[in-house]
Design an enzyme around this catalytic site. Structure first.
Site, PDB file in Angstrom:
ATOM      1  N   ASN A   7      28.929  43.496  14.316  1.00  0.00           N
ATOM      2  CA  ASN A   7      27.616  43.081  14.799  1.00  0.00           C
ATOM      3  C   ASN A   7      27.731  42.778  16.296  1.00  0.00           C
ATOM      4  OD1 ASN A   7      25.323  41.491  15.513  1.00  0.00           O
ATOM      5  ND2 ASN A   7      24.994  40.984  13.368  1.00  0.00           N
ATOM      6  N   ARG A  18      21.824  36.451  31.765  1.00  0.00           N
ATOM      7  CA  ARG A  18      21.779  36.645  33.217  1.00  0.00           C
ATOM      8  C   ARG A  18      20.829  37.757  33.640  1.00  0.00           C
ATOM      9  NH1 ARG A  18      26.138  34.855  36.472  1.00  0.00           N
ATOM     10  NH2 ARG A  18      25.088  35.997  38.139  1.00  0.00           N
ATOM     11  N   HIS A  43      20.887  43.057  14.791  1.00  0.00           N
ATOM     12  CA  HIS A  43      19.874  42.244  14.119  1.00  0.00           C
ATOM     13  C   HIS A  43      18.801  41.880  15.145  1.00  0.00           C
ATOM     14  CE1 HIS A  43      18.999  38.773  11.075  1.00  0.00           C
ATOM     15  NE2 HIS A  43      17.896  39.133  11.717  1.00  0.00           N
ATOM     16  N   HIS A  50      18.382  38.486  21.623  1.00  0.00           N
ATOM     17  CA  HIS A  50      19.666  39.168  21.801  1.00  0.00           C
ATOM     18  C   HIS A  50      19.419  40.679  21.786  1.00  0.00           C
ATOM     19  CE1 HIS A  50      19.281  38.504  17.490  1.00  0.00           C
ATOM     20  NE2 HIS A  50      19.682  37.257  17.582  1.00  0.00           N
ATOM     21  N   GLU A  70      19.799  44.932  10.606  1.00  0.00           N
ATOM     22  CA  GLU A  70      19.440  43.772   9.798  1.00  0.00           C
ATOM     23  C   GLU A  70      18.143  43.164  10.327  1.00  0.00           C
ATOM     24  OE1 GLU A  70      23.927  42.017   8.849  1.00  0.00           O
ATOM     25  OE2 GLU A  70      22.576  40.942  10.206  1.00  0.00           O
ATOM     26  N   HIS A 190      28.608  36.688   7.257  1.00  0.00           N
ATOM     27  CA  HIS A 190      28.235  35.400   7.840  1.00  0.00           C
ATOM     28  C   HIS A 190      29.434  34.456   7.858  1.00  0.00           C
ATOM     29  CE1 HIS A 190      24.755  33.195   9.507  1.00  0.00           C
ATOM     30  NE2 HIS A 190      25.537  32.154   9.293  1.00  0.00           N
ATOM     31  N   ASP A 191      29.921  34.224   9.052  1.00  0.00           N
ATOM     32  CA  ASP A 191      31.024  33.294   9.319  1.00  0.00           C
ATOM     33  C   ASP A 191      32.368  33.738   8.737  1.00  0.00           C
ATOM     34  OD1 ASP A 191      29.364  31.764  10.817  1.00  0.00           O
ATOM     35  OD2 ASP A 191      29.200  30.102   9.400  1.00  0.00           O
ATOM     36  N   GLY A 213      30.133  39.483  13.398  1.00  0.00           N
ATOM     37  CA  GLY A 213      29.737  39.486  14.789  1.00  0.00           C
ATOM     38  C   GLY A 213      30.257  38.314  15.584  1.00  0.00           C
ATOM     39  N   HIS A 214      29.747  37.123  15.305  1.00  0.00           N
ATOM     40  CA  HIS A 214      30.037  35.948  16.138  1.00  0.00           C
ATOM     41  C   HIS A 214      31.530  35.697  16.285  1.00  0.00           C
ATOM     42  CE1 HIS A 214      29.210  32.065  18.020  1.00  0.00           C
ATOM     43  NE2 HIS A 214      30.203  31.594  17.289  1.00  0.00           N
TER      44      HIS A 214
END
Length: 240
Positions: A7, A18, A43, A50, A70, A190-191, A213-214
């Site tokens: 992701n 920026r 997503h 984003h 997503e 997720h996580d 992703g994160h």
């Protein structure tokens, strides 16, 4: 092996902070595939905080693996997906103001809605997946929506993993076993991270795909994107 879809939302978040085009989202999509990811996930949200809708169309021609979009199935999102024609669409029940996805679908209350939306995507030849928690009633009812897959919402697993990984994985194994029994293929996300991913993958042998992703983009800040993608892929190899 279980497929890794990266992701790239967080790349877009950094760019948007920026203005301009640094870091470049298209390059990120190209690079994660070049480095071994088997898919790219985005997503887009209505406020485009984003990934922007235009990013979706800019990225689409560069996808040589699998493209997963997503999002919440608003009219605008449905139109976007039907125009972009990804390989997979993952339906997430988060409202526009949500910081991140934090719950799965109630497939009982939303059955007719999901059937209608999934029907549109199925008619267009797009594979569907719905974001869902481990509630067995929701899993059992998911098959009635005519979705191809479910994506298990893994934040509860990630939160409990360091305290008791066996207890953390137990409801996911039960949910995955039921889904597999009734003919639903299984994704997860997720996580998930370098600490908890291998155990999750080992305990759910028929897991098809994870979307990360994160954690992955954060790890890449320290160890580089190419190395990070490979580390995550290594954790997804199925042991014989």
């Amino acid at each position: 092996m279980t497929k890794l879809s990266v992701n790239i939302n967080k790349v877009a978040t950094l760019r948007n902070s920026r203005g301009g085009d640094t870091p470049n989202v298209l390059k990120a999509a190209i690079d994660v595939q070049k480095f071994g990811a088997q898919g790219v996930t985005v997503h887009p949200r209505p406020d485009e905080r984003h990934i922007r809708y235009q990013d979706v169309f800019d990225i689409r021609p560069a996808i040589t693996t699998e493209f997963n979009i997503e999002g919440y199935p608003s009219k605008e999102f449905i139109d976007l997906v039907l125009n972009a024609r990804p390989h997979q669409v993952t339906l997430v029940p988060d409202p526009p103001e949500a910081l991140t996805s934090n719950a799965g679908w109630d497939t009982v209350k939303n059955l007719s809605f999901l059937q209608d939306v999934i029907g549109k995507f199925s008619d267009a030849g797009i594979r569907t997946s719905i974001f869902i928690d481990t509630d067995l009633e929701n899993i059992a009812n998911a098959v009635k929506t005519n979705t191809d897959r479910i994506e298990l919402y893994t934040e509860p697993y990630a939160e409990q993993y360091s305290k008791n990984k066996e207890a953390a994985i137990a409801p996911f194994v039960e949910a995955a076993n039921l889904a597999n029994k009734i003919g639903l293929k299984i994704n997860a996300g997720h996580d998930l991270n370098l600490e908890n991913l291998k155990f999750f993958n080992e305990k759910i042998p028929f897991l098809k795909e994870v979307s990360i992703g994160h954690a992955l983009i954060s790890d890449a800040l320290y160890i580089g994107l190419e190395r990070t993608v490979q580390l995550y892929k290594d954790l997804l190899i199925k042991e014989k």
